[in-house]
Design an enzyme around this catalytic site. Structure first.
Site, PDB file in Angstrom:
ATOM      1  N   SER A 254       0.838  -1.198   0.000  1.00 45.85           N
ATOM      2  CA  SER A 254       0.000   0.000   0.000  1.00 45.85           C
ATOM      3  C   SER A 254       0.868   1.242   0.000  1.00 45.85           C
ATOM      4  CB  SER A 254      -0.917  -0.001   1.226  1.00 45.85           C
ATOM      5  OG  SER A 254      -0.140   0.244   2.375  1.00 45.85           O
ATOM      6  N   LYS A 255       0.196   2.374   0.006  1.00 45.51           N
ATOM      7  CA  LYS A 255       0.856   3.685  -0.026  1.00 45.51           C
ATOM      8  C   LYS A 255       1.998   3.799   0.975  1.00 45.51           C
ATOM      9  CE  LYS A 255      -0.397   6.728  -2.909  1.00 45.51           C
ATOM     10  NZ  LYS A 255       0.720   6.240  -3.693  1.00 45.51           N
ATOM     11  N   ARG A 256       1.777   3.214   2.166  1.00 35.57           N
ATOM     12  CA  ARG A 256       2.813   3.419   3.185  1.00 35.57           C
ATOM     13  C   ARG A 256       4.129   2.720   2.843  1.00 35.57           C
ATOM     14  NH1 ARG A 256       2.849  -0.999   7.000  1.00 35.57           N
ATOM     15  NH2 ARG A 256       1.201  -2.390   6.300  1.00 35.57           N
ATOM     16  N   GLY A 258       5.640   3.321   0.139  1.00 34.45           N
ATOM     17  CA  GLY A 258       6.273   4.187  -0.854  1.00 34.45           C
ATOM     18  C   GLY A 258       5.490   4.182  -2.156  1.00 34.45           C
TER      19      GLY A 258
END
Ligand code: GLU
Length: 492
Positions: A254-256, A258
Protein backbone atom coordinates in the site's frame (compact mmCIF):
# COMPACT_ATOMS: atom_id res chain seq x y z
CA UNK A 1 -12.64 -20.13 -31.18
CA UNK A 2 -9.31 -19.96 -32.98
CA UNK A 3 -6.27 -21.83 -31.74
CA UNK A 4 -4.21 -18.70 -31.80
CA UNK A 5 -3.46 -17.27 -28.37
CA UNK A 6 -5.54 -14.22 -27.47
CA UNK A 7 -5.06 -12.65 -24.06
CA UNK A 8 -6.25 -9.46 -22.47
CA UNK A 9 -5.44 -7.01 -19.74
CA UNK A 10 -8.72 -5.69 -18.39
CA UNK A 11 -8.22 -2.85 -15.91
CA UNK A 12 -11.05 -1.06 -14.16
CA UNK A 13 -10.31 2.65 -14.54
CA UNK A 14 -10.86 3.54 -10.91
CA UNK A 15 -7.33 4.76 -10.18
CA UNK A 16 -3.87 4.86 -11.64
CA UNK A 17 -1.95 1.86 -12.96
CA UNK A 18 -0.06 0.28 -10.07
CA UNK A 19 2.84 -2.11 -10.22
CA UNK A 20 0.49 -5.05 -9.59
CA UNK A 21 -1.61 -4.16 -12.64
CA UNK A 22 1.47 -3.41 -14.71
CA UNK A 23 2.88 -6.82 -13.84
CA UNK A 24 -0.39 -8.53 -14.88
CA UNK A 25 -0.35 -6.59 -18.16
CA UNK A 26 3.29 -7.49 -18.71
CA UNK A 27 2.77 -11.23 -18.12
CA UNK A 28 -0.10 -11.16 -20.62
CA UNK A 29 2.07 -9.35 -23.13
CA UNK A 30 5.05 -11.69 -22.65
CA UNK A 31 2.80 -14.71 -23.03
CA UNK A 32 1.15 -13.31 -26.16
CA UNK A 33 4.44 -12.37 -27.81
CA UNK A 34 6.08 -15.66 -26.83
CA UNK A 35 3.27 -17.60 -28.48
CA UNK A 36 2.78 -15.33 -31.47
CA UNK A 37 -0.63 -14.37 -30.13
CA UNK A 38 -2.61 -11.18 -29.66
CA UNK A 39 -2.58 -8.89 -26.63
CA UNK A 40 -5.77 -6.95 -26.02
CA UNK A 41 -6.49 -4.00 -23.75
CA UNK A 42 -10.07 -3.86 -22.53
CA UNK A 43 -11.32 -1.13 -20.25
CA UNK A 44 -13.79 -2.43 -17.68
CA UNK A 45 -15.66 0.76 -16.97
CA UNK A 46 -19.12 -0.42 -16.03
CA UNK A 47 -18.82 0.87 -12.48
CA UNK A 48 -20.05 4.29 -13.45
CA UNK A 49 -19.54 5.76 -10.00
CA UNK A 50 -15.89 4.83 -9.67
CA UNK A 51 -14.64 4.90 -13.27
CA UNK A 52 -13.10 8.12 -14.50
CA UNK A 53 -11.79 9.34 -17.83
CA UNK A 54 -8.67 10.55 -16.08
CA UNK A 55 -7.94 7.00 -14.92
CA UNK A 56 -8.43 5.67 -18.43
CA UNK A 57 -5.99 8.29 -19.72
CA UNK A 58 -3.52 7.56 -16.95
CA UNK A 59 -3.61 3.79 -17.48
CA UNK A 60 -3.09 4.22 -21.20
CA UNK A 61 -0.26 6.70 -20.62
CA UNK A 62 1.48 4.40 -18.15
CA UNK A 63 1.18 1.38 -20.42
CA UNK A 64 2.59 3.28 -23.37
CA UNK A 65 5.40 4.68 -21.27
CA UNK A 66 6.33 1.18 -20.11
CA UNK A 67 6.22 -0.09 -23.68
CA UNK A 68 3.31 -2.44 -22.97
CA UNK A 69 1.89 -2.12 -26.47
CA UNK A 70 -1.42 -3.78 -27.12
CA UNK A 71 -2.54 -5.09 -30.50
CA UNK A 72 -6.24 -4.40 -30.06
CA UNK A 73 -7.91 -1.90 -27.77
CA UNK A 74 -8.38 1.82 -27.20
CA UNK A 75 -6.47 3.97 -29.72
CA UNK A 76 -5.86 0.91 -31.84
CA UNK A 77 -9.25 -0.58 -32.62
CA UNK A 78 -9.57 -4.17 -33.76
CA UNK A 79 -12.10 -6.67 -35.03
CA UNK A 80 -13.55 -7.43 -31.61
CA UNK A 81 -14.34 -3.90 -30.43
CA UNK A 82 -15.51 -1.73 -28.91
CA UNK A 83 -12.92 -2.22 -26.19
CA UNK A 84 -14.70 -0.20 -23.51
CA UNK A 85 -17.30 -2.20 -21.62
CA UNK A 86 -19.49 0.88 -21.30
CA UNK A 87 -19.94 0.68 -25.08
CA UNK A 88 -20.95 -2.99 -25.04
CA UNK A 89 -24.04 -2.79 -22.84
CA UNK A 90 -26.34 -4.09 -25.56
CA UNK A 91 -24.41 -7.35 -25.72
CA UNK A 92 -24.66 -7.98 -21.96
CA UNK A 93 -28.37 -7.19 -22.01
CA UNK A 94 -28.92 -9.61 -24.88
CA UNK A 95 -27.04 -12.43 -23.17
CA UNK A 96 -28.80 -11.81 -19.85
CA UNK A 97 -32.15 -11.97 -21.62
CA UNK A 98 -31.17 -15.25 -23.19
CA UNK A 99 -30.44 -16.68 -19.75
CA UNK A 100 -33.80 -15.39 -18.48
CA UNK A 101 -35.59 -17.07 -21.39
CA UNK A 102 -33.76 -20.32 -20.84
CA UNK A 103 -34.71 -20.24 -17.16
CA UNK A 104 -31.05 -19.99 -16.09
CA UNK A 105 -31.44 -16.58 -14.56
CA UNK A 106 -34.26 -14.69 -12.89
CA UNK A 107 -35.41 -11.24 -11.85
CA UNK A 108 -34.97 -10.46 -8.19
CA UNK A 109 -36.95 -7.61 -6.62
CA UNK A 110 -35.45 -7.65 -3.15
CA UNK A 111 -34.40 -4.16 -2.10
CA UNK A 112 -30.95 -3.45 -0.67
CA UNK A 113 -32.60 -2.78 2.70
CA UNK A 114 -34.39 -6.12 2.71
CA UNK A 115 -31.22 -7.90 1.73
CA UNK A 116 -29.24 -6.15 4.45
CA UNK A 117 -31.83 -7.07 7.07
CA UNK A 118 -31.76 -10.72 6.02
CA UNK A 119 -27.98 -10.77 5.99
CA UNK A 120 -27.93 -9.46 9.50
CA UNK A 121 -30.45 -12.03 10.66
CA UNK A 122 -28.38 -14.83 9.14
CA UNK A 123 -25.26 -13.59 10.82
CA UNK A 124 -27.05 -13.38 14.14
CA UNK A 125 -28.14 -16.97 13.67
CA UNK A 126 -24.49 -17.89 13.16
CA UNK A 127 -24.88 -18.62 9.43
CA UNK A 128 -22.72 -17.40 6.59
CA UNK A 129 -24.72 -14.64 4.88
CA UNK A 130 -25.88 -15.54 1.40
CA UNK A 131 -28.83 -14.85 -0.85
CA UNK A 132 -31.29 -17.71 -0.30
CA UNK A 133 -33.00 -17.53 -3.67
CA UNK A 134 -36.16 -15.84 -2.46
CA UNK A 135 -37.13 -14.60 -5.92
CA UNK A 136 -36.15 -17.79 -7.76
CA UNK A 137 -39.70 -18.91 -8.34
CA UNK A 138 -41.75 -15.75 -8.60
CA UNK A 139 -45.02 -15.97 -10.47
CA UNK A 140 -46.00 -13.51 -13.14
CA UNK A 141 -48.36 -11.97 -10.60
CA UNK A 142 -45.64 -11.50 -7.99
CA UNK A 143 -43.55 -9.77 -10.58
CA UNK A 144 -46.37 -7.47 -11.65
CA UNK A 145 -47.05 -6.55 -8.04
CA UNK A 146 -43.41 -5.69 -7.39
CA UNK A 147 -43.21 -3.71 -10.60
CA UNK A 148 -46.31 -1.78 -9.57
CA UNK A 149 -44.58 -0.97 -6.28
CA UNK A 150 -41.87 0.65 -8.37
CA UNK A 151 -39.19 -1.87 -7.47
CA UNK A 152 -36.34 -2.10 -9.96
CA UNK A 153 -35.16 -5.68 -10.36
CA UNK A 154 -31.67 -7.11 -10.66
CA UNK A 155 -31.00 -10.29 -12.60
CA UNK A 156 -29.49 -13.22 -10.73
CA UNK A 157 -27.92 -16.40 -12.05
CA UNK A 158 -29.39 -19.70 -10.86
CA UNK A 159 -26.42 -21.35 -9.19
CA UNK A 160 -26.55 -25.10 -8.59
CA UNK A 161 -26.83 -25.67 -4.88
CA UNK A 162 -24.95 -28.92 -4.88
CA UNK A 163 -21.79 -30.22 -6.40
CA UNK A 164 -18.51 -28.51 -7.04
CA UNK A 165 -17.01 -26.10 -9.49
CA UNK A 166 -13.45 -26.93 -10.38
CA UNK A 167 -10.91 -24.38 -11.59
CA UNK A 168 -8.03 -25.89 -13.54
CA UNK A 169 -5.40 -23.25 -13.19
CA UNK A 170 -2.12 -23.36 -15.11
CA UNK A 171 -0.24 -21.85 -12.18
CA UNK A 172 -2.17 -23.05 -9.15
CA UNK A 173 -3.27 -26.46 -10.35
CA UNK A 174 -6.73 -27.81 -9.55
CA UNK A 175 -8.74 -25.65 -7.17
CA UNK A 176 -12.12 -26.99 -6.04
CA UNK A 177 -15.00 -24.78 -4.88
CA UNK A 178 -18.17 -26.15 -3.26
CA UNK A 179 -21.22 -24.71 -4.98
CA UNK A 180 -22.99 -24.57 -1.63
CA UNK A 181 -20.79 -21.63 -0.60
CA UNK A 182 -21.93 -19.67 -3.65
CA UNK A 183 -25.33 -18.04 -3.94
CA UNK A 184 -27.43 -16.82 -6.85
CA UNK A 185 -25.21 -13.84 -7.57
CA UNK A 186 -26.26 -10.76 -9.49
CA UNK A 187 -25.32 -10.58 -13.17
CA UNK A 188 -27.22 -7.40 -14.09
CA UNK A 189 -27.74 -4.55 -11.66
CA UNK A 190 -30.99 -2.65 -11.32
CA UNK A 191 -29.50 0.26 -13.30
CA UNK A 192 -29.06 -2.03 -16.30
CA UNK A 193 -25.30 -2.38 -15.85
CA UNK A 194 -23.69 -5.81 -15.83
CA UNK A 195 -21.62 -6.96 -12.87
CA UNK A 196 -17.94 -7.69 -13.32
CA UNK A 197 -18.35 -11.47 -13.22
CA UNK A 198 -20.91 -11.35 -16.01
CA UNK A 199 -19.46 -8.73 -18.35
CA UNK A 200 -16.02 -10.23 -18.05
CA UNK A 201 -17.24 -13.64 -19.22
CA UNK A 202 -19.40 -12.28 -22.03
CA UNK A 203 -16.44 -10.25 -23.30
CA UNK A 204 -13.77 -12.88 -22.84
CA UNK A 205 -15.93 -15.16 -24.97
CA UNK A 206 -16.90 -12.52 -27.54
CA UNK A 207 -13.28 -11.41 -27.88
CA UNK A 208 -12.05 -14.96 -28.36
CA UNK A 209 -9.84 -14.91 -25.28
CA UNK A 210 -7.97 -18.20 -24.96
CA UNK A 211 -6.11 -17.59 -21.69
CA UNK A 212 -7.29 -15.50 -18.79
CA UNK A 213 -4.14 -14.37 -17.00
CA UNK A 214 -4.92 -12.18 -14.02
CA UNK A 215 -4.18 -11.44 -10.40
CA UNK A 216 -4.69 -14.12 -7.79
CA UNK A 217 -7.22 -11.97 -5.97
CA UNK A 218 -9.66 -12.94 -8.74
CA UNK A 219 -9.33 -16.68 -8.15
CA UNK A 220 -12.40 -16.60 -5.92
CA UNK A 221 -14.38 -15.04 -8.80
CA UNK A 222 -13.41 -17.78 -11.20
CA UNK A 223 -15.93 -20.44 -10.03
CA UNK A 224 -18.70 -17.85 -10.47
CA UNK A 225 -17.42 -17.04 -13.94
CA UNK A 226 -17.22 -20.73 -14.83
CA UNK A 227 -20.89 -21.04 -13.87
CA UNK A 228 -21.66 -18.12 -16.20
CA UNK A 229 -19.68 -19.79 -19.01
CA UNK A 230 -21.65 -22.97 -18.50
CA UNK A 231 -25.02 -21.23 -18.35
CA UNK A 232 -24.26 -19.32 -21.55
CA UNK A 233 -22.97 -22.46 -23.26
CA UNK A 234 -19.53 -20.96 -23.89
CA UNK A 235 -16.31 -22.91 -24.11
CA UNK A 236 -14.00 -22.28 -21.14
CA UNK A 237 -10.71 -20.45 -21.64
CA UNK A 238 -7.60 -21.51 -19.73
CA UNK A 239 -7.00 -19.75 -16.45
CA UNK A 240 -3.74 -18.59 -14.90
CA UNK A 241 -3.80 -16.62 -11.66
CA UNK A 242 -0.52 -14.86 -10.96
CA UNK A 243 0.65 -14.60 -7.35
CA UNK A 244 0.14 -11.56 -5.16
CA UNK A 245 2.77 -8.91 -4.68
CA UNK A 246 3.37 -8.35 -0.97
CA UNK A 247 5.34 -5.75 0.94
CA UNK A 248 8.65 -6.84 2.53
CA UNK A 249 6.82 -7.45 5.84
CA UNK A 250 4.40 -9.68 3.90
CA UNK A 251 1.51 -7.27 4.39
CA UNK A 252 -0.62 -6.00 1.53
CA UNK A 253 1.29 -3.53 -0.59
CA UNK A 254 0.00 0.00 0.00
CA UNK A 255 0.86 3.69 -0.03
CA UNK A 256 2.81 3.42 3.19
CA UNK A 257 5.37 1.26 1.39
CA UNK A 258 6.27 4.19 -0.85
CA UNK A 259 5.54 4.67 -4.52
CA UNK A 260 3.28 2.05 -6.04
CA UNK A 261 1.88 3.68 -9.17
CA UNK A 262 3.78 3.61 -12.43
CA UNK A 263 3.62 7.38 -12.80
CA UNK A 264 5.08 7.92 -9.34
CA UNK A 265 8.06 5.78 -10.34
CA UNK A 266 8.39 7.70 -13.59
CA UNK A 267 8.35 11.01 -11.71
CA UNK A 268 10.99 9.74 -9.29
CA UNK A 269 13.31 9.08 -12.20
CA UNK A 270 12.95 5.36 -12.80
CA UNK A 271 13.42 4.13 -16.34
CA UNK A 272 10.74 2.02 -18.02
CA UNK A 273 13.37 -0.60 -18.92
CA UNK A 274 14.25 -1.03 -15.24
CA UNK A 275 10.61 -1.31 -14.18
CA UNK A 276 9.88 -3.86 -16.90
CA UNK A 277 12.94 -5.88 -15.92
CA UNK A 278 11.92 -5.70 -12.29
CA UNK A 279 8.29 -6.69 -12.93
CA UNK A 280 9.39 -9.56 -15.17
CA UNK A 281 11.16 -11.12 -12.20
CA UNK A 282 8.31 -10.46 -9.78
CA UNK A 283 6.88 -13.95 -9.58
CA UNK A 284 8.68 -15.40 -12.59
CA UNK A 285 12.27 -16.39 -13.27
CA UNK A 286 14.03 -17.50 -16.41
CA UNK A 287 15.59 -20.97 -16.58
CA UNK A 288 19.12 -19.55 -16.32
CA UNK A 289 18.31 -17.39 -13.28
CA UNK A 290 19.60 -14.29 -15.10
CA UNK A 291 18.66 -11.02 -13.38
CA UNK A 292 19.21 -8.60 -16.23
CA UNK A 293 16.37 -9.23 -18.64
CA UNK A 294 15.37 -7.10 -21.55
CA UNK A 295 11.81 -7.42 -22.75
CA UNK A 296 13.04 -9.23 -25.88
CA UNK A 297 14.83 -11.86 -23.82
CA UNK A 298 11.85 -12.25 -21.50
CA UNK A 299 9.57 -12.77 -24.50
CA UNK A 300 11.79 -15.58 -25.73
CA UNK A 301 11.81 -17.37 -22.43
CA UNK A 302 8.47 -16.65 -20.82
CA UNK A 303 6.17 -19.54 -19.99
CA UNK A 304 3.30 -19.62 -17.51
CA UNK A 305 4.66 -22.86 -16.09
CA UNK A 306 7.59 -20.96 -14.63
CA UNK A 307 5.38 -18.47 -12.76
CA UNK A 308 5.66 -19.01 -9.00
CA UNK A 309 2.75 -20.13 -6.88
CA UNK A 310 3.88 -18.19 -3.85
CA UNK A 311 3.56 -14.46 -3.35
CA UNK A 312 6.27 -12.21 -4.74
CA UNK A 313 7.90 -9.80 -2.33
CA UNK A 314 8.22 -6.24 -3.48
CA UNK A 315 11.74 -4.94 -3.04
CA UNK A 316 12.42 -1.36 -4.05
CA UNK A 317 16.18 -1.85 -3.53
CA UNK A 318 16.30 -4.35 -6.35
CA UNK A 319 14.32 -2.04 -8.60
CA UNK A 320 16.74 0.77 -7.78
CA UNK A 321 19.73 -1.46 -8.45
CA UNK A 322 18.28 -2.34 -11.86
CA UNK A 323 17.64 1.32 -12.51
CA UNK A 324 21.30 2.21 -11.91
CA UNK A 325 22.23 -0.59 -14.27
CA UNK A 326 20.08 0.77 -17.08
CA UNK A 327 21.12 4.35 -16.37
CA UNK A 328 24.70 3.23 -16.94
CA UNK A 329 24.16 0.87 -19.86
CA UNK A 330 21.49 2.33 -22.13
CA UNK A 331 22.28 4.51 -25.11
CA UNK A 332 23.84 7.82 -24.03
CA UNK A 333 21.56 9.97 -26.18
CA UNK A 334 18.53 8.21 -24.74
CA UNK A 335 19.62 8.80 -21.15
CA UNK A 336 20.46 12.42 -21.95
CA UNK A 337 17.00 12.95 -23.41
CA UNK A 338 15.46 11.33 -20.34
CA UNK A 339 17.33 13.44 -17.80
CA UNK A 340 16.67 16.79 -19.51
CA UNK A 341 13.03 17.11 -18.35
CA UNK A 342 14.18 16.52 -14.77
CA UNK A 343 16.78 19.27 -15.12
CA UNK A 344 14.24 21.66 -16.62
CA UNK A 345 11.73 20.90 -13.88
CA UNK A 346 14.29 21.59 -11.21
CA UNK A 347 15.23 24.89 -12.86
CA UNK A 348 18.80 23.73 -13.55
CA UNK A 349 18.46 24.58 -17.23
CA UNK A 350 15.71 25.86 -19.50
CA UNK A 351 14.26 23.95 -22.40
CA UNK A 352 16.09 26.38 -24.66
CA UNK A 353 19.44 25.65 -22.96
CA UNK A 354 18.73 21.99 -23.45
CA UNK A 355 18.36 22.47 -27.17
CA UNK A 356 21.35 24.75 -27.56
CA UNK A 357 23.74 22.87 -25.29
CA UNK A 358 22.63 19.34 -25.98
CA UNK A 359 26.12 18.07 -26.85
CA UNK A 360 27.55 19.57 -23.69
CA UNK A 361 24.82 18.04 -21.53
CA UNK A 362 25.53 14.72 -23.15
CA UNK A 363 29.22 14.92 -22.23
CA UNK A 364 28.28 15.80 -18.67
CA UNK A 365 25.89 12.85 -18.51
CA UNK A 366 28.57 10.56 -19.92
CA UNK A 367 30.99 11.21 -17.06
CA UNK A 368 28.32 11.30 -14.35
CA UNK A 369 25.69 8.68 -15.07
CA UNK A 370 27.35 5.69 -13.46
CA UNK A 371 27.08 7.21 -10.01
CA UNK A 372 23.36 7.91 -9.82
CA UNK A 373 20.49 5.59 -9.06
CA UNK A 374 17.68 7.58 -10.68
CA UNK A 375 17.26 10.30 -13.29
CA UNK A 376 16.20 12.61 -10.50
CA UNK A 377 19.44 11.96 -8.63
CA UNK A 378 21.43 12.34 -11.82
CA UNK A 379 19.86 15.75 -12.50
CA UNK A 380 20.88 16.90 -9.00
CA UNK A 381 24.33 15.40 -9.34
CA UNK A 382 25.12 17.34 -12.51
CA UNK A 383 23.47 20.63 -11.49
CA UNK A 384 26.82 22.21 -10.59
CA UNK A 385 27.89 22.08 -14.24
CA UNK A 386 25.11 24.53 -15.04
CA UNK A 387 24.68 26.55 -11.87
CA UNK A 388 27.07 28.20 -9.46
CA UNK A 389 27.89 26.39 -6.27
CA UNK A 390 25.79 27.94 -3.52
CA UNK A 391 26.67 25.64 -0.68
CA UNK A 392 29.46 23.34 0.32
CA UNK A 393 28.69 19.95 1.80
CA UNK A 394 29.14 20.28 5.53
CA UNK A 395 31.21 17.21 6.17
CA UNK A 396 33.46 18.19 3.27
CA UNK A 397 33.99 21.63 4.77
CA UNK A 398 35.15 20.05 8.04
CA UNK A 399 37.43 17.63 6.26
CA UNK A 400 38.89 19.68 3.44
CA UNK A 401 38.31 23.39 3.98
CA UNK A 402 39.31 23.50 7.64
CA UNK A 403 42.90 22.53 6.87
CA UNK A 404 45.37 25.32 7.44
CA UNK A 405 46.68 25.51 3.90
CA UNK A 406 43.38 24.91 2.06
CA UNK A 407 42.73 28.50 0.94
CA UNK A 408 46.33 28.99 -0.11
CA UNK A 409 46.37 25.76 -2.10
CA UNK A 410 43.13 26.68 -3.86
CA UNK A 411 44.52 30.09 -4.85
CA UNK A 412 47.77 28.61 -6.10
CA UNK A 413 45.91 25.87 -7.93
CA UNK A 414 43.66 28.45 -9.59
CA UNK A 415 46.68 30.42 -10.65
CA UNK A 416 48.33 27.34 -12.14
CA UNK A 417 45.23 26.46 -14.13
CA UNK A 418 44.74 29.99 -15.30
CA UNK A 419 48.16 29.96 -16.91
CA UNK A 420 47.46 26.91 -19.01
CA UNK A 421 47.01 27.39 -22.71
CA UNK A 422 45.79 23.94 -23.41
CA UNK A 423 43.03 22.91 -21.03
CA UNK A 424 42.90 19.12 -21.15
CA UNK A 425 42.71 16.23 -18.73
CA UNK A 426 46.49 15.75 -19.01
CA UNK A 427 47.50 19.40 -18.81
CA UNK A 428 45.29 20.17 -15.79
CA UNK A 429 46.39 17.07 -13.95
CA UNK A 430 50.02 17.86 -14.71
CA UNK A 431 49.59 21.42 -13.45
CA UNK A 432 48.14 20.16 -10.16
CA UNK A 433 50.80 17.54 -9.62
CA UNK A 434 53.70 19.89 -10.38
CA UNK A 435 52.28 22.41 -7.97
CA UNK A 436 51.83 19.98 -5.09
CA UNK A 437 55.24 18.44 -5.74
CA UNK A 438 56.85 21.87 -5.62
CA UNK A 439 55.03 22.68 -2.39
CA UNK A 440 55.91 19.33 -0.87
CA UNK A 441 52.29 18.35 -0.18
CA UNK A 442 50.26 15.39 -1.31
CA UNK A 443 48.18 15.84 -4.48
CA UNK A 444 45.10 14.87 -2.47
CA UNK A 445 45.47 18.02 -0.36
CA UNK A 446 44.71 20.07 -3.43
CA UNK A 447 42.36 17.66 -5.18
CA UNK A 448 39.83 17.32 -2.34
CA UNK A 449 39.29 21.02 -1.61
CA UNK A 450 39.17 21.72 -5.34
CA UNK A 451 36.40 19.16 -5.82
CA UNK A 452 34.45 20.72 -2.97
CA UNK A 453 35.09 24.22 -4.33
CA UNK A 454 33.92 23.55 -7.85
CA UNK A 455 31.11 21.05 -7.22
CA UNK A 456 30.01 21.71 -3.64
CA UNK A 457 30.29 17.97 -3.07
CA UNK A 458 32.83 15.47 -1.84
CA UNK A 459 32.11 12.74 -4.35
CA UNK A 460 31.49 12.68 -8.06
CA UNK A 461 33.18 11.94 -11.35
CA UNK A 462 36.96 12.15 -11.78
CA UNK A 463 38.15 15.64 -10.84
CA UNK A 464 39.99 16.34 -14.08
CA UNK A 465 36.99 15.25 -16.12
CA UNK A 466 34.98 17.81 -14.19
CA UNK A 467 37.58 20.55 -14.53
CA UNK A 468 37.81 20.12 -18.28
CA UNK A 469 34.05 20.03 -18.77
CA UNK A 470 33.49 22.99 -16.51
CA UNK A 471 36.14 24.98 -18.36
CA UNK A 472 38.95 27.22 -17.18
CA UNK A 473 36.96 30.29 -16.32
CA UNK A 474 34.38 28.66 -14.10
CA UNK A 475 36.88 26.36 -12.42
CA UNK A 476 39.26 29.17 -11.56
CA UNK A 477 36.57 31.53 -10.32
CA UNK A 478 34.95 28.85 -8.16
CA UNK A 479 38.32 27.98 -6.61
CA UNK A 480 38.91 31.64 -5.78
CA UNK A 481 35.44 32.06 -4.42
CA UNK A 482 35.97 29.04 -2.17
CA UNK A 483 39.29 30.43 -0.92
CA UNK A 484 37.49 33.66 -0.08
CA UNK A 485 34.73 31.73 1.67
CA UNK A 486 37.32 29.85 3.77
CA UNK A 487 38.97 33.08 4.83
CA UNK A 488 35.68 34.69 5.77
CA UNK A 489 34.58 31.68 7.73
CA UNK A 490 37.89 31.47 9.59
CA UNK A 491 37.25 34.90 11.04
CA UNK A 492 33.89 33.98 12.42
N1 GLU B 1 -11.45 -5.32 -14.13
C1 GLU B 1 -10.84 -6.36 -13.36
C2 GLU B 1 -9.74 -5.73 -12.50
O1 GLU B 1 -9.30 -4.65 -12.80
C3 GLU B 1 -10.28 -7.38 -14.30
C4 GLU B 1 -10.04 -8.69 -13.73
C5 GLU B 1 -9.81 -9.73 -14.82
O2 GLU B 1 -8.74 -9.68 -15.43
O3 GLU B 1 -10.69 -10.51 -15.05
O4 GLU B 1 -9.35 -6.28 -11.52
Amino acid sequence: MTDKVRVRFAPSPTGSLHIGGARTALFNLLFARHSGGTFILRIEDTDTERSTEESVAQIIRSMKWLGLDWDEGPDKGGDYGPYFQSQRLELYRKEAERLLKEGKAYYCYCTPEELAARREAMMKAGKAPRYEGLCRNLTEEDRKRYEAEGRKPVIRLKVPQEGQTVVEDIIRGTVVFENSVLDDFIIMKSNGMPTYNFACVVDDHAMGITHVIRAEEHLSNTPKQILVYKALGYELPKFAHVPMILAPDRSKLSKRHGATSVEEFRDQGYLPQAIINYLTLLGWSPPDGEEIMSMEKAIKEFTLERVNKTAAIYDVKKLTWLNSHYLRELDLDYITEQVIPFMVKKGIITQEDAEQNYEYIKRVVAVSRDRSKTLDELADAIAFFFKDVEEYEEKGVKKHFCKENAAELLLKGAEALEKLEEFTHESTEHAFRSLTDAMGVKAAELIHPTRLAITGRTVGPGLFDIIVLLGKEKTVSRMRKAAEWIKNNEKI
